[in-house]
Design an enzyme around this catalytic site. Structure first.
Site, PDB file in Angstrom:
ATOM      1  N   CYS A   1       0.820  -1.210   0.000  1.00 54.53           N
ATOM      2  CA  CYS A   1       0.000   0.000   0.000  1.00 54.53           C
ATOM      3  C   CYS A   1       0.861   1.270   0.000  1.00 54.53           C
ATOM      4  O   CYS A   1       1.957   1.277   0.552  1.00 54.53           O
ATOM      5  CB  CYS A   1      -0.883   0.041   1.238  1.00 54.53           C
ATOM      6  SG  CYS A   1      -1.903  -1.411   1.401  1.00 54.53           S
TER       7      CYS A   1
ATOM      8  N   ARG B   1       5.315   0.178  -6.013  1.00 52.53           N
ATOM      9  CA  ARG B   1       5.206  -0.668  -4.821  1.00 52.53           C
ATOM     10  C   ARG B   1       4.219  -1.809  -5.026  1.00 52.53           C
ATOM     11  O   ARG B   1       4.183  -2.741  -4.224  1.00 52.53           O
ATOM     12  CB  ARG B   1       4.735   0.182  -3.623  1.00 52.53           C
ATOM     13  CG  ARG B   1       5.739   1.232  -3.212  1.00 52.53           C
ATOM     14  CD  ARG B   1       5.081   2.312  -2.378  1.00 52.53           C
ATOM     15  NE  ARG B   1       4.673   1.846  -1.080  1.00 52.53           N
ATOM     16  CZ  ARG B   1       5.404   1.946   0.021  1.00 52.53           C
ATOM     17  NH1 ARG B   1       6.602   2.480  -0.044  1.00 52.53           N
ATOM     18  NH2 ARG B   1       4.949   1.522   1.172  1.00 52.53           N
TER      19      ARG B   1
ATOM     20  N   TRP C   1      -2.886  -2.751  -1.622  1.00 51.03           N
ATOM     21  CA  TRP C   1      -2.455  -4.111  -1.945  1.00 51.03           C
ATOM     22  C   TRP C   1      -3.166  -4.978  -0.925  1.00 51.03           C
ATOM     23  O   TRP C   1      -2.849  -4.926   0.261  1.00 51.03           O
ATOM     24  CB  TRP C   1      -0.939  -4.209  -1.803  1.00 51.03           C
ATOM     25  CG  TRP C   1      -0.332  -5.414  -2.408  1.00 51.03           C
ATOM     26  CD1 TRP C   1      -0.244  -5.715  -3.740  1.00 51.03           C
ATOM     27  CD2 TRP C   1       0.336  -6.477  -1.716  1.00 51.03           C
ATOM     28  NE1 TRP C   1       0.430  -6.895  -3.908  1.00 51.03           N
ATOM     29  CE2 TRP C   1       0.797  -7.393  -2.683  1.00 51.03           C
ATOM     30  CE3 TRP C   1       0.593  -6.752  -0.380  1.00 51.03           C
ATOM     31  CZ2 TRP C   1       1.482  -8.548  -2.363  1.00 51.03           C
ATOM     32  CZ3 TRP C   1       1.279  -7.908  -0.056  1.00 51.03           C
ATOM     33  CH2 TRP C   1       1.712  -8.791  -1.043  1.00 51.03           C
TER      34      TRP C   1
ATOM     35  N   ASN D   1      -1.756   2.002   5.752  1.00 49.00           N
ATOM     36  CA  ASN D   1      -0.795   1.018   5.270  1.00 49.00           C
ATOM     37  C   ASN D   1      -0.405   0.160   6.476  1.00 49.00           C
ATOM     38  O   ASN D   1      -0.023   0.698   7.506  1.00 49.00           O
ATOM     39  CB  ASN D   1       0.438   1.760   4.712  1.00 49.00           C
ATOM     40  CG  ASN D   1       1.458   0.817   4.123  1.00 49.00           C
ATOM     41  OD1 ASN D   1       1.222  -0.382   4.039  1.00 49.00           O
ATOM     42  ND2 ASN D   1       2.594   1.371   3.723  1.00 49.00           N
ATOM     43  N   GLY D   2      -0.552  -1.177   6.358  1.00 48.11           N
ATOM     44  CA  GLY D   2      -0.193  -2.049   7.471  1.00 48.11           C
ATOM     45  C   GLY D   2      -1.351  -2.962   7.845  1.00 48.11           C
ATOM     46  O   GLY D   2      -2.259  -3.184   7.038  1.00 48.11           O
TER      47      GLY D   2
ATOM     48  N   GLU E   1      19.563 -16.948  -7.494  1.00 51.87           N
ATOM     49  CA  GLU E   1      19.055 -15.609  -7.791  1.00 51.87           C
ATOM     50  C   GLU E   1      18.550 -15.537  -9.247  1.00 51.87           C
ATOM     51  O   GLU E   1      17.495 -14.948  -9.516  1.00 51.87           O
ATOM     52  CB  GLU E   1      20.166 -14.571  -7.525  1.00 51.87           C
ATOM     53  CG  GLU E   1      19.860 -13.153  -7.932  1.00 51.87           C
ATOM     54  CD  GLU E   1      18.610 -12.557  -7.288  1.00 51.87           C
ATOM     55  OE1 GLU E   1      18.058 -13.158  -6.356  1.00 51.87           O
ATOM     56  OE2 GLU E   1      18.163 -11.505  -7.770  1.00 51.87           O
TER      57      GLU E   1
ATOM     58  N   LYS F   1      14.703 -14.626 -10.311  1.00 57.92           N
ATOM     59  CA  LYS F   1      14.413 -13.555 -11.269  1.00 57.92           C
ATOM     60  C   LYS F   1      13.516 -14.072 -12.371  1.00 57.92           C
ATOM     61  O   LYS F   1      12.517 -13.473 -12.733  1.00 57.92           O
ATOM     62  CB  LYS F   1      15.748 -13.078 -11.855  1.00 57.92           C
ATOM     63  CG  LYS F   1      15.967 -11.654 -12.049  1.00 57.92           C
ATOM     64  CD  LYS F   1      16.244 -10.782 -10.877  1.00 57.92           C
ATOM     65  CE  LYS F   1      15.424 -11.011  -9.674  1.00 57.92           C
ATOM     66  NZ  LYS F   1      15.819 -10.310  -8.492  1.00 57.92           N
TER      67      LYS F   1
ATOM     68  N   GLU G   1       9.902 -14.897 -11.107  1.00 60.79           N
ATOM     69  CA  GLU G   1       9.040 -13.799 -10.660  1.00 60.79           C
ATOM     70  C   GLU G   1       8.525 -12.942 -11.811  1.00 60.79           C
ATOM     71  O   GLU G   1       7.440 -12.378 -11.706  1.00 60.79           O
ATOM     72  CB  GLU G   1       9.678 -12.953  -9.547  1.00 60.79           C
ATOM     73  CG  GLU G   1      10.764 -11.992  -9.940  1.00 60.79           C
ATOM     74  CD  GLU G   1      11.271 -11.155  -8.749  1.00 60.79           C
ATOM     75  OE1 GLU G   1      12.470 -10.879  -8.711  1.00 60.79           O
ATOM     76  OE2 GLU G   1      10.465 -10.762  -7.882  1.00 60.79           O
TER      77      GLU G   1
ATOM     78  N   HIS H   1      20.320 -37.435  -7.321  1.00 57.28           N
ATOM     79  CA  HIS H   1      19.581 -37.809  -6.119  1.00 57.28           C
ATOM     80  C   HIS H   1      18.098 -37.484  -6.229  1.00 57.28           C
ATOM     81  O   HIS H   1      17.397 -37.443  -5.226  1.00 57.28           O
ATOM     82  CB  HIS H   1      20.215 -37.128  -4.894  1.00 57.28           C
ATOM     83  CG  HIS H   1      21.655 -37.501  -4.717  1.00 57.28           C
ATOM     84  ND1 HIS H   1      22.042 -38.749  -4.298  1.00 57.28           N
ATOM     85  CD2 HIS H   1      22.791 -36.810  -4.981  1.00 57.28           C
ATOM     86  CE1 HIS H   1      23.374 -38.800  -4.281  1.00 57.28           C
ATOM     87  NE2 HIS H   1      23.854 -37.634  -4.692  1.00 57.28           N
TER      88      HIS H   1
ATOM     89  N   LYS I   1       6.877  -4.409  -4.505  1.00 58.87           N
ATOM     90  CA  LYS I   1       8.290  -4.045  -4.386  1.00 58.87           C
ATOM     91  C   LYS I   1       8.759  -4.136  -2.936  1.00 58.87           C
ATOM     92  O   LYS I   1       9.850  -4.581  -2.655  1.00 58.87           O
ATOM     93  CB  LYS I   1       8.498  -2.618  -4.909  1.00 58.87           C
ATOM     94  CG  LYS I   1       9.931  -2.110  -4.818  1.00 58.87           C
ATOM     95  CD  LYS I   1      10.826  -2.884  -5.743  1.00 58.87           C
ATOM     96  CE  LYS I   1      12.282  -2.486  -5.629  1.00 58.87           C
ATOM     97  NZ  LYS I   1      13.159  -3.539  -6.213  1.00 58.87           N
TER      98      LYS I   1
END
Ligand code: M6R
Length: 617
Positions: A2, A27, A77, A103-104, A490, A494, A497, A513, A612
Site C-alpha cells: 500500500c 510498490r 495491496w 498502510n499495514g 538468484e 528472477k 518472478e 539424487h 516491491k
C-alpha cells in the site's frame, strides 16, 4: 504494498495528489482511492479497483477545482478483503466526515469491529482499516476534539500502521501517524506533504523527514506539527534529499528493470565509493569503526534477509566461511524469529548482518529487532536511507544503488554483493586472514568491476536469442556448484518472478539424487561453469543432462573450449577470478529473465501478485 499520499497547500490539490500517488505505483497495488475535503465542509471520496488511471478518469470534474482544501489518497495491496471498489481506501465512518487511508495491519481489528457494531456503527467493507474511521467517530463524539479523537484512536490500535486522516471538523489539517509502516513528511513553500516513500513527493520538495515509529501529528499547509510516541512535541527535522528525479524515470528504456540492469556499471562504482583507498590499494570501511573490536573478536555471524537480499546473504556467508574462522548462520527473515535456538547463548560473541534494499521488509525488520533485543550489534546492508533498517541497525552500510523501481531487484542485488565482498574481506583483514598482497589484488579486481560489467552487458543480443528459444518452456532448471549455485538461485528467482515459468536452481551434484527425473527431451538446463575448482564435475553433470536430451545453455568463460563443447547455446564472459564470478555471472541471468518475460508479454516492472516492498509479514 500500500501507498499513502496527503497534500495541503497552495497548488491545485488533485493533480499533485494523483501525480504523487502514481510515483508509488512501483510498490504494487490492486486499487486506488482519494478523499478530498471541500470548502463547504463535505468530503468527496472516489475509489476504484484497477490502475490509478481508472480513478483519475473519475476526477475530471474536480481536477482543477479551487474548492478542494486538502486531500489524502491511497494505493491498496489487499490483505483483508478481496481487491474491489468497496475495500479500496479511503474508508469512512458512519457520517462520512472522517476519511482514513492506511498502510499495514490492525491486529486487534476484529475485537474493535465487534465492539463498534454493538455500539451501532455500520460497516461497509471487509477491511481492518474501516475500524479506524469508526473509532475516530466514536471518540469525536466523546471528546468533541478532532486531534484528541485521533490520538485516542491510535492509542487503541494494535499492529502496524501508517495513517493519513481527514476529519471534516478540521478544515485545515491532515492527521498522520507512523507505527511500524513507513511514512515521510515533506514541506515546501507550496505546502506540506505526507507519503509512504520519498520518490512520491520528490518533485515537490527535497526537505523530507522520515518518521520514527510512534510519531504522530498533523500538517496544515504551512507547518508540520509532530509528537513522539511519549506525546512530547518534537521539531520537524527534514533531511535534504539529493536524488536526481531523472534517475527515478526510465531514461528511454522500455522498462525500469532494463534501465536498472544497465545502470550496474555506475551503481557498482557508487557502492565502492569511499570504501577503497586507491592510493594505498586498501579496503577502508570507516562506517565500521565503532565495531572494529567486535569484528576482530566475534565468533559467530548471523545473517538474515528475504528474497534477493537473502541470496546476497548466502554469498556473504560463503565468503566469511572461506576467508575467516567465523561460524556463520544465514536464515530468511520470516523464519529467523521462529528458530528454536537460544540467541542468548552466544550473544556476547556474535554480530549480525541484515540485508534489505527497501529497509522496510517486515520479516527482516522483525528478525533484526529480535537480534537487537539480545544486544547483538547489527550491520544493516541497506539501500534506502532513512528506512527502518537504516535507522535501527547499529551500523548502516548504504549500498548506494539509487531508487530501484522494478519489483525484480537487480542493481540492488549487485550492490549488496559489492558491499558484502568488502565487508567479508575487511573482516578477514581485521582478523589477520588475508595479507597485503591478497588485499591489493582484491582491491584491483573490485575497481575493475564497473568496466567488466559494461563488457558483460554486451552479451545481451546472445541472451535475446536464447530467450526466444526457451520462452515457451514450462520448466527451466539451473545447475551449478558452490558460488555458481548461489547465483543460479538468484537467476532462477528472477526468471520465475517475472516470466511466471517454473524454475529451480539445483546443486549439480544433487541431480542424481532426484531432480534428474524431471529432465527430458528439450528441457532447458542453464549450467553455470564459472567455478574453476569444480569445473570438471560440473561438465560431467552437463553431459549427464545432455544424455537425457536436455537443451543446455552454458554460462562460462569465453576462452573455455570445454564448456562450449557441451553447450547447445553458450553465453561467454571475459575470464575473471572465480571469486568474482557471482558479480559478473548474474548479469546475463538478469537479462535472460527480462527478455523471456518481455517476449511472453508480461508486465515486467510489476509482476502479478508481487510488491516491491513487502511491509507485512
Ligand atoms: O527490500 P528488500 O531487499 O528487503 O526485499 C526483499 C525481497 O522482498 C526482495 O528481494 C524480492 O525477493 C524481490 N522482488 C526479488 O526480485
Amino acid at each position: 504494498m500500500c501507498g499513502i499520499v496527503g497534500y495541503i497547500g497552495t497548488d491545485k490539490k488533485v493533480p499533485v495528489i494523483i501525480d504523487a500517488l502514481k510515483r508509488l505505483e512501483y510498490r504494487g497495488y490492486d486499487s486506488s482511492g482519494i478523499a478530498l475535503l471541500m470548502e463547504d465542509g463535505s468530503v468527496v471520496i472516489e475509489k476504484k479497483k484497477g490502475p490509478i488511471s481508472v480513478l483519475e478518469s473519475e476526477l475530471t470534474d474536480i481536477w482543477n477545482s479551487d474548492k478542494v482544501l486538502l486531500g489524502i489518497a491511497h494505493t491498496r495491496w489487499a490483505t483483508h478483503g478481496e481487491p474491489n471498489d468497496t475495500n479500496a481506501h479511503p474508508h469512512t465512518d458512519c457520517t462520512g466526515r472522517v476519511a482514513v487511508v492506511h498502510n499495514g495491519i490492525i491486529e486487534n481489528f476484529q475485537h474493535l469491529k465487534d465492539m463498534l457494531i454493538k455500539e451501532g456503527h455500520i460497516f461497509k467493507s471487509d477491511t481492518d482499516t474501516e475500524v479506524i474511521a469508526h473509532l475516530i467517530e466514536k471518540y469525536l463524539k466523546e471528546t468533541g476534539n478532532p486531534f484528541e479523537a485521533f490520538k485516542k484512536t491510535i492509542d487503541t490500535l494494535e499492529g502496524a500502521y501508517a495513517l493519513a486522516v481527514i476529519i471534516a471538523d478540521e478544515k485545515d489539517k491532515i492527521f498522520f501517524v507512523r507505527q511500524q509502516s513507513p511514512m515521510v513528511i515533506g514541506k515546501s513553500d507550496k505546502g506540506t506533504y505526507i507519503a509512504s516513500d520519498i520518490p512520491a513527493i520528490l518533485p515537490y520538495t527535497r526537505d523530507i523527514m522520515p518518521l520514527e515509529d510512534g510519531t504522530y501529528g498533523y500538517i496544515d499547509g504551512k507547518e508540520v506539527v509532530l509528537f513522539d510516541k511519549e506525546g512530547n512535541r518534537i521539531p520537524f527535522t527534514p533531511i535534504k534529499i539529493d536524488w536526481d528525479i531523472e534517475s527515478a524515470e526510465k531514461k528511454g528504456y522500455p522498462h525500469f528493470m532494463l534501465k536498472e540492469i544497465h545502470e550496474q556499471p555506475q551503481t557498482i562504482q557508487d557502492a565502492l565509493r569511499g570504501r577503497i583507498d586507491i592510493a594505498k590499494s586498501e579496503i577502508v570501511m570507516p562506517e565500521l569503526d565503532s565495531l572494529v573490536d567486535k569484528l576482530k573478536t566475534a565468533k559467530k555471524v548471523y545473517i538474515t534477509a528475504c528474497g534477493t537480499a537473502f541470496h546476497a546473504g548466502l554469498i556473504l556467508k560463503y565468503l566469511l566461511k572461506t576467508y575467516t574462522d567465523l561460524s556463520v548462520e544465514a536464515d530468511v527473515g520470516s523464519e529467523f524469529r521462529y528458530m528454536p535456538w537460544d540467541l542468548s547463548r552466544d550473544k556476547d560473541d556474535s554480530i549480525a548482518v541484515v540485508i534489505s534494499q527497501s529497509g522496510e521488509t517486515a520479516d527482516t525488520i522483525a528478525a533484526m529487532r529480535l537480534i537487537k533485543s539480545y544486544d547483538i550489534p547489527v550491520i544493516g546492508i541497506v539501500n534506502v536511507v532513512g528506512s527502518t533498517i537504516y535507522r535501527e541497525s547499529d551500523v548502516p552500510l548504504v549500498i548506494n544503488a539509487g531508487p530501484e523501481i522494478a519489483v525484480a531487484s537487480t542493481k540492488a542485488y549487485t550492490n549488496q554483493l559489492i558491499v558484502g565482498y568488502l565487508l567479508a574481506m575487511y573482516i578477514a583483514k581485521l582478523r589477520g586472514f588475508i595479507d597485503k598482497q591478497f588485499e591489493h589484488q582484491f582491491v584491483s579486481d573490485m575497481l575493475a568491476l564497473p568496466n567488466l560489467i559494461s563488457t558483460v552487458l554486451g552479451v545481451e543480443e546472445t541472451v535475446k536469442d536464447i530467450a526466444l528459444n526457451i520462452k515457451d518452456s514450462s520448466n527451466i532448471f539451473f545447475i551449478g556448484r558452490l558460488l555458481d549455485h548461489l547465483i543460479n538461485m538468484e537467476g532462477s528467482l528472477k526468471l520465475k518472478e517475472i516470466s511466471y515459468i517454473h524454475s529451480e536452481a539445483i546443486q549439480a551434484g544433487e541431480l542424481k539424487h532426484g531432480p534428474l527425473a524431471l529432465i527430458s527431451e528439450g528441457t532447458p538446463v542453464i549450467a553455470t561453469v564459472l567455478q574453476d575448482r569444480v569445473k570438471e564435475k560440473q561438465i560431467s553433470n552437463i553431459i549427464e543432462v545432455r544424455a537425457r536430451k536436455a537443451k543446455t545453455i552454458v554460462l562460462g568463460y569465453r576462452d573455455d573450449i570445454e564448456a562450449q563443447s557441451v553447450a547447445d547455446m553458450f553465453i561467454g564472459l571475459p575470464r575473471i577470478d572465480s571469486l568474482f564470478a557471482p558479480i559478473a555471472g548474474i548479469i546475463p541471468l538478469q537479462l535472460l529473465a527480462y527478455h523471456v518475460a518481455v517476449m511472453r508479454g508480461n508486465n515486467v516492472d510489476k509482476p502479478r501478485n508481487l510488491a516491491k516492498s513487502v511491509t507485512v509479514e
